[in-house]
Design an enzyme around this catalytic site. Structure first.
Site, PDB file in Angstrom:
ATOM      1  N   GLU A  61      44.140   8.992   9.263  1.00  0.00           N
ATOM      2  CA  GLU A  61      43.453   8.027   8.103  1.00  0.00           C
ATOM      3  C   GLU A  61      42.262   8.825   8.023  1.00  0.00           C
ATOM      4  OE1 GLU A  61      44.604   5.461   6.602  1.00  0.00           O
ATOM      5  OE2 GLU A  61      46.561   5.314   7.581  1.00  0.00           O
ATOM      6  N   CYS A 100      35.205   3.956   4.039  1.00  0.00           N
ATOM      7  CA  CYS A 100      35.922   5.189   3.609  1.00  0.00           C
ATOM      8  C   CYS A 100      36.501   5.057   2.220  1.00  0.00           C
ATOM      9  CB  CYS A 100      37.201   5.377   4.871  1.00  0.00           C
ATOM     10  SG  CYS A 100      37.959   3.983   4.810  1.00  0.00           S
TER      11      CYS A 100
HETATM   12  P1  NAD Z   1      34.604  11.895  12.992  1.00  0.00           P
HETATM   13  O1  NAD Z   1      35.863  12.678  12.590  1.00  0.00           O
HETATM   14  O2  NAD Z   1      33.409  12.606  13.192  1.00  0.00           O
HETATM   15  O3  NAD Z   1      34.984  11.182  14.182  1.00  0.00           O
HETATM   16  C1  NAD Z   1      36.081  10.279  14.412  1.00  0.00           C
HETATM   17  C2  NAD Z   1      36.599  10.224  15.903  1.00  0.00           C
HETATM   18  O4  NAD Z   1      36.798  11.584  16.254  1.00  0.00           O
HETATM   19  C3  NAD Z   1      35.562   9.700  16.682  1.00  0.00           C
HETATM   20  O5  NAD Z   1      36.113   8.881  17.770  1.00  0.00           O
HETATM   21  C4  NAD Z   1      34.957  10.998  17.562  1.00  0.00           C
HETATM   22  O6  NAD Z   1      34.844  10.564  19.075  1.00  0.00           O
HETATM   23  C5  NAD Z   1      36.246  12.010  17.556  1.00  0.00           C
HETATM   24  N1  NAD Z   1      35.741  13.306  17.366  1.00  0.00           N
HETATM   25  C6  NAD Z   1      34.706  13.770  16.790  1.00  0.00           C
HETATM   26  N2  NAD Z   1      34.601  15.205  16.632  1.00  0.00           N
HETATM   27  C7  NAD Z   1      35.702  15.482  17.410  1.00  0.00           C
HETATM   28  C8  NAD Z   1      36.058  16.862  18.005  1.00  0.00           C
HETATM   29  N3  NAD Z   1      35.475  17.968  17.550  1.00  0.00           N
HETATM   30  N4  NAD Z   1      37.201  16.928  18.630  1.00  0.00           N
HETATM   31  C9  NAD Z   1      37.975  15.688  18.930  1.00  0.00           C
HETATM   32  N5  NAD Z   1      37.561  14.620  18.610  1.00  0.00           N
HETATM   33  C10 NAD Z   1      36.503  14.396  17.888  1.00  0.00           C
HETATM   34  O7  NAD Z   1      34.495  10.639  11.781  1.00  0.00           O
HETATM   35  P2  NAD Z   1      33.497   9.496  11.725  1.00  0.00           P
HETATM   36  O8  NAD Z   1      32.293   9.905  11.436  1.00  0.00           O
HETATM   37  O9  NAD Z   1      33.556   8.449  12.819  1.00  0.00           O
HETATM   38  O10 NAD Z   1      34.006   8.571  10.429  1.00  0.00           O
HETATM   39  C11 NAD Z   1      33.613   9.038   9.123  1.00  0.00           C
HETATM   40  C12 NAD Z   1      34.806   9.714   8.479  1.00  0.00           C
HETATM   41  O11 NAD Z   1      35.975   8.895   8.650  1.00  0.00           O
HETATM   42  C13 NAD Z   1      34.754   9.453   6.818  1.00  0.00           C
HETATM   43  O12 NAD Z   1      35.167  10.651   6.493  1.00  0.00           O
HETATM   44  C14 NAD Z   1      35.388   8.416   6.314  1.00  0.00           C
HETATM   45  O13 NAD Z   1      36.090   8.394   5.247  1.00  0.00           O
HETATM   46  C15 NAD Z   1      36.713   8.601   7.540  1.00  0.00           C
HETATM   47  N6  NAD Z   1      37.133   7.142   7.640  1.00  0.00           N
HETATM   48  C16 NAD Z   1      38.362   6.887   7.114  1.00  0.00           C
HETATM   49  C17 NAD Z   1      39.133   5.749   7.151  1.00  0.00           C
HETATM   50  C18 NAD Z   1      40.389   5.762   6.814  1.00  0.00           C
HETATM   51  O14 NAD Z   1      41.140   4.279   7.064  1.00  0.00           O
HETATM   52  N7  NAD Z   1      41.098   6.532   5.928  1.00  0.00           N
HETATM   53  C19 NAD Z   1      38.590   4.817   7.840  1.00  0.00           C
HETATM   54  C20 NAD Z   1      37.075   5.031   8.106  1.00  0.00           C
HETATM   55  C21 NAD Z   1      36.440   6.169   8.287  1.00  0.00           C
END
Ligand code: NAD
Length: 453
Positions: free
Chosen positions: A207, A241
């Site tokens: 997602e 998002c």
């Molecule tokens: P992110 O990708 O930075 O982090 C998401 C998760 O991944 C966290 O739990 C984090 O600890 C982990 N993570 C971060 N870097 C990592 C790495 N290098 N390796 C492994 N795991 C890692 O995202 P965010 O900042 O938490 O959220 C924002 C993004 O999420 C935006 O792009 C938003 O559009 C998207 N989003 C999508 C939905 C959806 O339902 N499609 C919902 C909410 C947010």
């Protein structure tokens, strides 16, 4: 991590989670645990980014409660063996599909709706009969700790365990073999997760995010469009998002529509002094967002307080697709407005960008609506509204292309954690000799005739 996953696999192999009664019991337990800890959850999220009880309930807990209620009601129906028709060559036989839980699931959450984005996939996993390792986002540290506390104090680790941590812990988890990975977050990290999953051929739901456009055609009900768009954009200070990332407004209605947008912003009472408006999640993001505001293009707002991590609802005009704000997902309270005169050219431009998670069309006529929906590929969306499609669990929610893989909520969530085994159950009454040696022209023509060829 290895030990935890092995314990969950051993528990899964006892078949306990396959019982519908067990799943209902766990869903009810989760409901009760959240309900009895509501205040703890409200306090934690307020500490993280000043999200009010009202918004925490309406945008997080309400969805979680309704998902649990629906799952409890429907889990029996969704888990039933489904009869299918048998094709002529296999008769006499029965054909059916057996839904089976995938096994040990890893759920990785994002920070912007920390409860909903962690618990909603976990509810789907429980309903399907999986065990769950849940890794919430570490960025809102209080909500992560609150979820760990309420889950780990109430559920057995061999069934449902919250593991807290950031990149190091997530990387360690991703090295292990899971039977399903459900990830919510950015497209960049989505790629990392997908690569890690590929090593074990683990199925994924991703997602992800992107730049979701909203078209406002010249026939739109402008007053209603302004009201709904201002709410959708500035809710959670734009950290949603599926927030409308930018508006595509027909040139002929631009002036009138801008005035209405300002009027609605003023009415919304987004202010640092009340609880209507959340903070930006951290200083790094606040700085990133401030750097996206081109001062020469501010139509409304534009003020900020870096220390308090607050940015006023901001509207930018005279934006083109080449502006810096159009190069990345905004994920904050800045609304760029691009005007158009030729809808076809605009559609072509949107299609040249990564596929968005959502697309919104505000219009009273069908031609442009059908054109946009027919030509642009995106996750899901609304006509004359924004965001609200996520609240309808009668259809799935998810992205496509750069905005994600797979979908969830309602039955789609159940399917995300389920494998459907197709079974042909043959009768022993008789066996036609058609497929057996010796081959003959007569047999071949009979086979073709049976196939209607
Ligand atoms: P992110 O990708 O930075 O982090 C998401 C998760 O991944 C966290 O739990 C984090 O600890 C982990 N993570 C971060 N870097 C990592 C790495 N290098 N390796 C492994 N795991 C890692 O995202 P965010 O900042 O938490 O959220 C924002 C993004 O999420 C935006 O792009 C938003 O559009 C998207 N989003 C999508 C939905 C959806 O339902 N499609 C919902 C909410 C947010």
């Amino acid at each position: 991590m290895q030990q935890l996953i092995q314990q969950q696999r051993d528990f899964f192999n006892t078949n306990t989670t396959k019982s519908i009664a067990f799943r209902k019991q766990q869903l009810q337990k989760l409901y009760d645990v959240i309900k009895s800890n509501e205040q703890l959850l409200y306090d934690a999220i307020f500490k993280d980014f000043k999200k009010s009880e009202f918004e925490t309930f309406t945008t997080e807990l309400a969805l979680i409660y309704s998902d649990i209620k629906e799952a409890k009601k429907k889990v029996g129906k969704w888990s039933k063996i489904k009869r299918k028709r048998t094709n002529l060559v296999n008769l006499p036989a029965k054909s059916y599909v057996i839904p089976e839980p995938l096994g040990v699931a890893l759920v990785i959450g994002a920070w912007n709706y920390p409860y909903q984005l962690s618990f909603a996939p976990a509810i789907a996993a429980i309903t399907a009969g999986c065990t769950i390792v849940l890794k919430p986002s570490e960025i809102p540290s209080n909500t992560s700790a609150a979820m760990a506390q309420i889950i780990n104090n109430n559920f057995d680790a061999n069934y449902f365990k919250v593991v807290e941590g950031g990149i190091t812990e997530t990387t360690a988890l991703l090295k292990e073999k899971f039977d399903k990975i459900f990830f919510t977050g950015s497209t960049t990290v989505g790629r990392i997760v997908y690569q890690a999953a590929a090593k074990h051929l683990t199925p994924v739901t991703l997602e992800l995010g992107g730049k979701s456009p909203a078209f406002i055609t010249k026939t739109a009900n402008l007053k209603m469009a302004a009201k709904r768009l201002i709410w959708a954009k500035f809710l959670n200070a734009g950290q949603t998002c599926i927030a409308p990332d930018y508006l595509l407004v027909h040139e002929s209605i631009k002036e009138e529509f801008l005035k209405l947008l300002v009027l609605e912003s003023e009415k919304s009472h987004f202010s640092t002094n009340n609880n209507n408006y959340v903070q930006i999640i951290n200083t790094k993001n606040t700085e990133r967002l401030i750097s996206l505001i081109d001062k020469s293009k501010i139509y409304y707002g534009g003020n900020y307080d870096l220390e308090k991590r607050i940015i006023e609802p901001t509207i930018l005009t005279d934006i083109s697709f080449d502006d810096i704000i159009m190069q990345e997902e905004i994920f904050g309270p800045i609304l760029p407005i691009i005007t158009y005169t030729n809808i076809q050219e605009t559609i072509i431009k949107v299609k040249s960008m990564p596929k968005p998670l959502s697309c919104y069309v505000f219009t009273k006529e069908n031609t442009s609506k059908h054109k946009i929906f027919n030509e642009i590929s995106f996750g899901g969306g609304c006509v004359n509204d924004a965001l609200m499609h996520i609240s309808n669990s009668h259809f799935g929610f998810g992205g496509v292309g750069d905005s994600g893989i797979g979908s969830y909520h309602g039955e789609e969530g159940f399917k995300a954690f389920t494998h459907y085994k197709s079974i042909l159950d043959k009768s022993n009454l008789f066996e036609a000799n058609l497929k057996y040696y010796p081959y003959s022209d007569k047999k071949l023509s009979l086979i073709k005739r049976m196939m209607g060829l």
